[in-house]
Structures are given as C-alpha cells and as structure tokens.
Design a protein around this motif. Structure first.
Motif, PDB file in Angstrom:
ATOM      1  N   ASN A 137      84.748 -80.456 -76.122  1.00  0.00           N
ATOM      2  CA  ASN A 137      84.984 -80.191 -74.705  1.00  0.00           C
ATOM      3  C   ASN A 137      86.064 -81.056 -74.074  1.00  0.00           C
ATOM      4  O   ASN A 137      86.665 -80.650 -73.081  1.00  0.00           O
ATOM      5  N   ALA A 165      86.454 -76.191 -67.136  1.00  0.00           N
ATOM      6  CA  ALA A 165      85.323 -77.109 -67.014  1.00  0.00           C
ATOM      7  C   ALA A 165      84.063 -76.247 -66.867  1.00  0.00           C
ATOM      8  O   ALA A 165      83.848 -75.312 -67.624  1.00  0.00           O
ATOM      9  N   SER A 166      83.255 -76.531 -65.889  1.00  0.00           N
ATOM     10  CA  SER A 166      82.045 -75.759 -65.651  1.00  0.00           C
ATOM     11  C   SER A 166      81.476 -76.174 -64.305  1.00  0.00           C
ATOM     12  O   SER A 166      81.688 -77.316 -63.857  1.00  0.00           O
ATOM     13  N   LYS A 210      81.874 -82.037 -69.327  1.00  0.00           N
ATOM     14  CA  LYS A 210      82.612 -81.191 -68.381  1.00  0.00           C
ATOM     15  C   LYS A 210      83.025 -81.983 -67.143  1.00  0.00           C
ATOM     16  O   LYS A 210      84.073 -81.721 -66.545  1.00  0.00           O
TER      17      LYS A 210
END
Length: 258
Positions: free
Chosen positions: A117, A144-145, A166
C-alpha cells in the motif's frame, strides 16, 4: 470545458491494473483518449484489460510486475517509456486489505500491507518523477481509502494495517505535492469507500449483516457502483485540476460525514 478532461496524447501508468478499481480506471483513461501502461502481478488479467483498451483505439503495454520489488518496478517504467515514449499520469492503485487488529495479526501481514500500500507508491513515483520533472508536467493520483480517516469496530471490518497504511498514503501525497509542485507536477489522493471488487466480493459483500449495517449508516444508502470512482480520477489526472495540489477527495456517498 470538455477539453479540460481530454487525455488525448497522454500516457497513463496504472498499478494494480488487472482487476477492480485499477482495471476500471485504466479503461476510463483510454475512453478519455490516453494510452496506458498496465502493471499487475497477473499477466492474464492485464492482457484482458489491454484488449479492451486497444478496442477503444488506444495503445496499451503490459508489465507483469510485483510493485514492491524495486528492480521490477524500474524495468516496468523503462518499458513503458521505451514503448509509449513518455509518462504524463501515474495512478498508484495497487493495494491489499489484511484483516485483523494489532492484537491478532502477524508482523509479516503488517509488513505486507505497508509494502503493497505504501512502498509500492514510493517505488513507482521514484522512477516516474524524474521523467516528469524533465518535462515539467505530471499528474500523480494515489488511491488511499476512506479508511485512512474512518475506522470501524465491526469485527469483519477491523483492518488496522489498512487504516494505518492508507493514512500513510495521505502523508506521502502531501509531502510529494509540496516538493514537486514547482516542476508542474500535481499529486493528489482519492479515498474510495466500499466498491465491489475482487478484494471485497468474497468477504464484505457476502455478509448480509455487514451490508445492512453499511447501507443504514451511509447517507447514500448503498455501496458504490462500478465506475463511480472514475470521474474523480479523470479529474485529478487532467488539466481540469491544474491548480489542485495535495488534496484528498473522498468518494463514499457521504459515509464519512456521519
């Protein structure tokens, strides 16, 4: 106004391009006129996406690549440059979600989440940015998230390595944005909420209890539909966002508001 979103003549590189949000974005880039470099671990998957892009009249090049391996990333970026001539856009999309809290997950799983990530974004950016600096132009979009800023106590959704990795993407985005703006490079991030992808189809979408709770909590009353992230990605990848720098745009149906 439409010309602001036209990517004709541009070249985009997409990591994790063989499935899910990455495949959707790669095809969206082609629909906007861009040629695309496709990086993914699964050759069969990126071959399929390549055919779809070529059917749209755009060029595509594939590189079967572990984006946590520096030498493989370097070779993949060189291949794209040698084949397509330049790189205008980098979509850092590759990612994984490892379930578990800090009291239950292994150190190996923690490292795997951060490697995939975060480290992958460092490596791809490392080899793309010098080229963008030479050309005084570049658009970098980091996936990202919403879970970079929102967590969940539901056991099915506890993923502490995902939350923290993230969130690290946001820090990386801000740092890069400040450093490279002077070279005509914009760096921004998107924060998708729940989409049905290969990563979620066999977990979250199979839990009626979770979906019921998710829908009840979301102002939109539903998960995202296929393609609903593409507009934001195209915006941040186009000249329509020429003065947008270091921002995090959440695409979650309003879920992070409540």
């Amino acid at each position: 106004m439409n010309n602001l979103f036209d990517l004709s003549g541009k070249v985009a590189v997409v990591t994790g391009a063989g499935s899910g949000l990455g495949a959707d974005a790669a095809i969206a880039y082609a629909k906007a006129g861009a040629d695309v470099g496709l990086l993914d671990l699964q050759q069969e998957n990126i071959d399929r996406v390549k055919k779809e892009i070529e059917a749209l009249g755009c060029k595509a090049i594939t590189a079967c690549c572990d984006v946590t391996d520096e030498q493989l990333v370097k070779s993949a970026i060189e291949l794209v440059l040698d084949t397509l001539g330049h790189i205008d856009i980098l979509l850092n999309n590759a990612g994984i979600a490892v379930r578990g809290g800090v009291d239950s997950m292994t150190a190996e799983d923690w490292d795997k989440a951060f490697d995939t990530n975060v480290k992958s974004m460092f490596l791809t950016s490392k080899y793309v940015i010098p080229h963008m600096k030479e050309r005084c132009y570049g658009k970098i979009v980091n996936v990202a998230s919403v879970n970079a800023v929102v967590a969940d106590k539901n056991d099915l959704f506890i993923r502490h390595s995902y939350n923290s990795s993230k969130a690290a993407v946001l820090g990386l985005t801000k740092g890069m944005a400040c450093s490279y703006a002077q070279y005509g490079i914009t760096v921004n991030a998107v924060g998708p909420a729940l989409f049905e992808t290969e990563m979620t189809a066999n977990t979250l979408f199979k839990s009626e209890e979770f979906l019921k709770a998710y829908n009840a909590a979301s102002p939109a009353g539903r998960p995202a539909k296929k393609g609903e992230l593409n507009g934001t990605i195209i915006y941040l990848s186009s000249d329509a966002s020429s003065y947008v720098q270091g921002q995090f745009i959440i695409v979650d149906g309003g879920g992070s508001l409540v």
